[in-house]
Enzyme design. Structure first.
Site, mmCIF file in Angstrom:
data_model
loop_
_atom_site.group_PDB
_atom_site.id
_atom_site.type_symbol
_atom_site.label_atom_id
_atom_site.label_comp_id
_atom_site.label_asym_id
_atom_site.label_seq_id
_atom_site.Cartn_x
_atom_site.Cartn_y
_atom_site.Cartn_z
ATOM 1 N N ALA A 49 39.449 9.652 35.220
ATOM 2 C CA ALA A 49 40.150 9.325 33.747
ATOM 3 C C ALA A 49 40.037 8.053 33.395
ATOM 4 C CB ALA A 49 41.515 9.924 33.772
ATOM 5 N N ARG A 93 41.639 21.741 42.198
ATOM 6 C CA ARG A 93 42.019 21.049 40.846
ATOM 7 C C ARG A 93 41.154 21.571 39.859
ATOM 8 N NH1 ARG A 93 39.842 15.134 38.605
ATOM 9 N NH2 ARG A 93 40.851 15.352 36.693
ATOM 10 N N GLU A 130 26.938 5.821 36.468
ATOM 11 C CA GLU A 130 28.011 6.570 36.104
ATOM 12 C C GLU A 130 27.878 8.046 36.419
ATOM 13 O OE1 GLU A 130 29.028 6.153 31.972
ATOM 14 O OE2 GLU A 130 30.902 7.402 32.138
ATOM 15 N N HIS A 190 29.747 11.923 36.366
ATOM 16 C CA HIS A 190 30.647 12.876 36.223
ATOM 17 C C HIS A 190 30.363 14.210 36.402
ATOM 18 C CE1 HIS A 190 32.882 9.993 34.051
ATOM 19 N NE2 HIS A 190 31.752 9.409 33.511
ATOM 20 N N ASN A 225 32.175 7.625 39.964
ATOM 21 C CA ASN A 225 32.961 8.443 39.153
ATOM 22 C C ASN A 225 34.550 8.141 38.993
ATOM 23 O OD1 ASN A 225 34.117 10.692 37.802
ATOM 24 N ND2 ASN A 225 33.442 12.228 39.315
ATOM 25 N N PRO A 237 40.549 8.600 40.292
ATOM 26 C CA PRO A 237 42.099 9.511 40.511
ATOM 27 C C PRO A 237 41.723 10.842 40.496
ATOM 28 C CG PRO A 237 41.819 7.920 38.366
ATOM 29 C CD PRO A 237 40.736 7.676 39.224
ATOM 30 N N ASN A 238 42.550 11.561 41.090
ATOM 31 C CA ASN A 238 42.772 12.965 41.194
ATOM 32 C C ASN A 238 41.357 13.696 41.936
ATOM 33 O OD1 ASN A 238 45.283 13.103 39.928
ATOM 34 N ND2 ASN A 238 44.175 12.373 38.066
#
Ligand code: DQA
Length: 143
Positions: free
Chosen positions: A75, A18, A96, A98, A72, A10-11
């Site tokens: 949240a 952002r 994983e 980020h 990724n 999300p996002n």
């Protein structure tokens, strides 16, 4: 041929505008182009996906033909037992990823359900983490 799923949560569709102080100004389309260049270098193929919906991410994890998953989860990293369970259920290597260093940020970002099922985690390198993650996944799958 090695095939990798790169899944964004999300996002992350809003990258570029952002919170640029945290995530930079590069867009998700720019990142996908970086991944395409890396795929050519590595001789792998990949699917690149983004979803703002937990269930849709789970469906993508269930249905992917990829041998490995770079995730990724945004949240959902910090909240989603359901995504963790989906990853365990398909039994494929997970890396994983980020953009930001989640351990340097708010306390609630320091817990990751994805880390419980991932063989490795890359964070804090911004967009450069994506091609690095692809290389690491290709090497992991070749072992
Ligand atoms: C993120 C870190 C998460 O805590 C956050 O919710 C995101 C992006 C990152 O790439 O740094 O959406 O996964």
């Amino acid at each position: 041929m090695t095939h990798i799923l790169i899944l964004n949560g999300p996002n992350l569709n809003l990258l570029g505008t952002r919170q640029p102080e945290t995530y930079g100004t590069i867009t998700l389309a720019d990142i996908e182009a970086m991944c395409a260049r890396e795929a050519d270098k590595l001789g792998v193929t990949f699917d690149f996906a983004q979803s703002n919906h937990e269930g849709e991410m789970i469906d993508l994890i269930h249905s992917t033909a990829a041998q490995g998953i770079i995730l990724n989860a945004g949240a959902y990293t910090h909240t989603s037992i359901a995504i963790m369970d989906a990853l365990s259920s398909v039994n494929k290597p997970v890396l994983e990823l980020h953009l930001s260093n989640i351990h340097q940020r708010e306390r609630f970002r320091q817990r990751s359900y994805i880390s419980k099922v991932a063989f490795a985690m890359i964070c804090g390198l911004g967009a450069s983490g994506y091609p690095l993650a692809m290389r690491a996944m290709a090497e992991h799958l070749a072992l």
